[in-house]
Motif scaffolding. Sequence first.
Motif, mmCIF file in Angstrom:
data_model
loop_
_atom_site.group_PDB
_atom_site.id
_atom_site.type_symbol
_atom_site.label_atom_id
_atom_site.label_comp_id
_atom_site.label_asym_id
_atom_site.label_seq_id
_atom_site.Cartn_x
_atom_site.Cartn_y
_atom_site.Cartn_z
ATOM 1 N N SER A 105 -77.792 94.660 -27.027
ATOM 2 C CA SER A 105 -77.490 94.728 -28.459
ATOM 3 C C SER A 105 -78.538 93.986 -29.278
ATOM 4 C CB SER A 105 -76.112 94.109 -28.707
ATOM 5 O OG SER A 105 -75.889 94.000 -30.091
ATOM 6 N N ALA A 106 -78.831 94.550 -30.449
ATOM 7 C CA ALA A 106 -79.811 93.906 -31.341
ATOM 8 C C ALA A 106 -79.194 92.671 -31.992
ATOM 9 C CB ALA A 106 -80.249 94.887 -32.410
ATOM 10 N N ASN A 107 -77.869 92.644 -32.041
ATOM 11 C CA ASN A 107 -77.183 91.505 -32.659
ATOM 12 C C ASN A 107 -76.594 90.613 -31.577
ATOM 13 O OD1 ASN A 107 -77.503 92.343 -35.448
ATOM 14 N ND2 ASN A 107 -76.170 94.041 -34.861
ATOM 15 N N TYR A 108 -76.936 89.356 -31.648
ATOM 16 C CA TYR A 108 -76.448 88.443 -30.611
ATOM 17 C C TYR A 108 -76.060 87.088 -31.189
ATOM 18 C CZ TYR A 108 -81.366 87.065 -30.843
ATOM 19 O OH TYR A 108 -82.598 86.663 -31.295
ATOM 20 N N LEU A 109 -74.932 86.598 -30.668
ATOM 21 C CA LEU A 109 -74.408 85.303 -31.090
ATOM 22 C C LEU A 109 -74.434 84.378 -29.878
ATOM 23 C CD1 LEU A 109 -72.792 83.663 -33.351
ATOM 24 C CD2 LEU A 109 -70.736 84.420 -32.168
ATOM 25 N N VAL A 110 -75.152 83.287 -30.009
ATOM 26 C CA VAL A 110 -75.251 82.335 -28.886
ATOM 27 C C VAL A 110 -74.531 81.054 -29.282
ATOM 28 C CG1 VAL A 110 -76.822 81.082 -27.360
ATOM 29 C CG2 VAL A 110 -77.461 83.336 -28.223
ATOM 30 N N GLU A 111 -73.620 80.626 -28.408
ATOM 31 C CA GLU A 111 -72.876 79.402 -28.685
ATOM 32 C C GLU A 111 -73.260 78.322 -27.663
ATOM 33 O OE1 GLU A 111 -68.632 79.628 -28.104
ATOM 34 O OE2 GLU A 111 -68.318 77.632 -28.949
ATOM 35 N N PHE A 112 -73.581 77.142 -28.180
ATOM 36 C CA PHE A 112 -73.777 75.971 -27.316
ATOM 37 C C PHE A 112 -72.491 75.172 -27.405
ATOM 38 C CE2 PHE A 112 -78.038 77.370 -27.857
ATOM 39 C CZ PHE A 112 -78.721 76.965 -26.716
ATOM 40 N N SER A 113 -71.834 75.033 -26.258
ATOM 41 C CA SER A 113 -70.484 74.483 -26.311
ATOM 42 C C SER A 113 -70.211 73.477 -25.203
ATOM 43 C CB SER A 113 -69.511 75.660 -26.227
ATOM 44 O OG SER A 113 -68.206 75.244 -26.442
ATOM 45 N N ASP A 114 -69.108 72.766 -25.384
ATOM 46 C CA ASP A 114 -68.697 71.692 -24.476
ATOM 47 C C ASP A 114 -67.187 71.838 -24.304
ATOM 48 O OD1 ASP A 114 -67.575 69.265 -23.672
ATOM 49 O OD2 ASP A 114 -68.969 68.020 -24.782
ATOM 50 N N PHE A 115 -66.724 71.948 -23.069
ATOM 51 C CA PHE A 115 -65.298 72.203 -22.840
ATOM 52 C C PHE A 115 -64.396 71.038 -23.241
ATOM 53 C CE2 PHE A 115 -67.166 75.333 -19.841
ATOM 54 C CZ PHE A 115 -66.626 76.467 -20.435
ATOM 55 N N GLN A 116 -64.966 69.884 -23.465
ATOM 56 C CA GLN A 116 -64.139 68.739 -23.874
ATOM 57 C C GLN A 116 -64.261 68.439 -25.369
ATOM 58 O OE1 GLN A 116 -64.835 65.387 -21.047
ATOM 59 N NE2 GLN A 116 -62.609 65.276 -21.115
ATOM 60 N N CYS A 117 -64.966 69.291 -26.073
ATOM 61 C CA CYS A 117 -65.163 69.041 -27.505
ATOM 62 C C CYS A 117 -64.055 69.723 -28.309
ATOM 63 C CB CYS A 117 -66.566 69.516 -27.898
ATOM 64 S SG CYS A 117 -66.727 70.395 -29.425
ATOM 65 N N PRO A 118 -63.296 68.956 -29.100
ATOM 66 C CA PRO A 118 -62.174 69.530 -29.863
ATOM 67 C C PRO A 118 -62.609 70.629 -30.839
ATOM 68 C CG PRO A 118 -62.023 67.140 -29.831
ATOM 69 C CD PRO A 118 -63.364 67.493 -29.267
ATOM 70 N N ALA A 119 -63.777 70.449 -31.465
ATOM 71 C CA ALA A 119 -64.251 71.464 -32.416
ATOM 72 C C ALA A 119 -64.556 72.779 -31.689
ATOM 73 C CB ALA A 119 -65.479 70.964 -33.150
ATOM 74 N N CYS A 120 -65.083 72.667 -30.451
ATOM 75 C CA CYS A 120 -65.397 73.877 -29.668
ATOM 76 C C CYS A 120 -64.101 74.631 -29.359
ATOM 77 C CB CYS A 120 -66.108 73.522 -28.370
ATOM 78 S SG CYS A 120 -67.654 72.655 -28.632
ATOM 79 N N LYS A 121 -63.065 73.874 -29.054
ATOM 80 C CA LYS A 121 -61.760 74.484 -28.777
ATOM 81 C C LYS A 121 -61.271 75.220 -30.036
ATOM 82 C CE LYS A 121 -57.035 73.252 -27.528
ATOM 83 N NZ LYS A 121 -56.098 72.147 -27.334
ATOM 84 N N ALA A 122 -61.434 74.567 -31.183
ATOM 85 C CA ALA A 122 -60.985 75.171 -32.442
ATOM 86 C C ALA A 122 -61.734 76.480 -32.725
ATOM 87 C CB ALA A 122 -61.190 74.188 -33.580
ATOM 88 N N PHE A 123 -63.003 76.538 -32.330
ATOM 89 C CA PHE A 123 -63.805 77.746 -32.583
ATOM 90 C C PHE A 123 -63.593 78.816 -31.514
ATOM 91 C CE2 PHE A 123 -66.829 77.353 -36.109
ATOM 92 C CZ PHE A 123 -66.638 76.036 -36.485
ATOM 93 N N SER A 124 -63.091 78.435 -30.348
ATOM 94 C CA SER A 124 -63.065 79.382 -29.223
ATOM 95 C C SER A 124 -62.183 80.610 -29.503
ATOM 96 C CB SER A 124 -62.644 78.679 -27.937
ATOM 97 O OG SER A 124 -61.302 78.296 -28.012
ATOM 98 N N ASP A 125 -61.060 80.408 -30.200
ATOM 99 C CA ASP A 125 -60.199 81.560 -30.514
ATOM 100 C C ASP A 125 -60.920 82.542 -31.430
ATOM 101 O OD1 ASP A 125 -58.163 80.647 -28.960
ATOM 102 O OD2 ASP A 125 -57.059 79.683 -30.598
#
Lengths: 205, 149
Positions: free
Chosen positions: A53-73
């Motif tokens: 795909s020409a469009n790509y979203l890359v996430e740098f994440s941490d499984f213990q980070c509360p903000a990452c959890k909030a964004f995961s859904d």
Amino acid sequence: MKLTGETKFFLGIIIFTLFIVAIASITLSQPQKPLPKDQLVSSDASYRGPKDSANYLVEFSDFQCPACKAFSDEVDKLAIVYQDKLLIVFRHFPLPQHLESKRAAQIAESAGAQGKFWEMGKKLFENQSDLSEYRYASISSELDIDWKKIQEDLKSAKYLPKIETDVAYGNRIGIRATPTFYLNGIKLTVNTPEDLTKQVSKLLE
Amino acid sequence: MNNHTFKNLLINRLIFILSIFGIIMAIYVLQSFLRQTGVICLTGSGCEMVRKSSLSYIFGIPIPAFGLVGYSGLALLSFLKTIKLSAIYYQLFSKIMLGLAIFGVSFVSWFTYVELFIIKGVCMWCAISAVNMYMIFGLLLFSKLKNRL
């Protein structure tokens, strides 16, 4: 009013400062250069959606980070809504203050080798306040993942170099917090999960 | 120029330079608040944690904006002190500067407490700014005490 030598000296400092601030403003206001896709989307990273795909979203994440959890859904929703036109890539950036996150990242990778990276990732986020050997085993059993294989991978640190490569790359491109998103190579400024959806939708619709 | 005047001149120069340094820091951090972008941070994710905290805004105004106003006031007053004015103005400017610095150190001390115990993240720039403000306060206090003797 008479300008003293001292006043002229101060004026010189003011002019010099204004000059520095002007140069810095020009530099900072330059549009961001997109990062090359082949570096941002590493060949061994876990992904969802069409790889070409020409469009790509890359996430740098941490499984213990509360903000990452909030964004995961929200990321999960994007993966469903734009499943045909958006490539979503997960890269690890376990923060040093999260003592269990590097191990969690290795477990996710090991689960990925058994075809369940995203399922394991979701469970790790759900249980991020209670990550332990017991929890990993119970999640593995729940997802029908071979826990013994994961243990072997952990023991041999099979996926540690991959995680460390992600961290090294993240540091090189200036990541300082998680989650950090790149959409088509451009770093996004998002404060809430809704901001992320808005920016992705704006590009894709 | 006697020794006493030279010391006052030197202190005023130092305060001016430290205030300019404070202004540059405040502008740099303020732009990151306004553009919602990251800043160079040697304290890990501390700067991001502080920037994203609602405690970093007072009545909706970002904390670095207060720093910018405070440091600009100090720089302006120390600049005005170099102009040949009557002694009354000189004394008045010195008093306003000390007042600003007292407010400044109280403000940075309060915010350092907020960072350490509430936000639980330390922003490198806030820490440098706090030290900077304490230095300005120290110089003003030293100058005030010296002039009394």
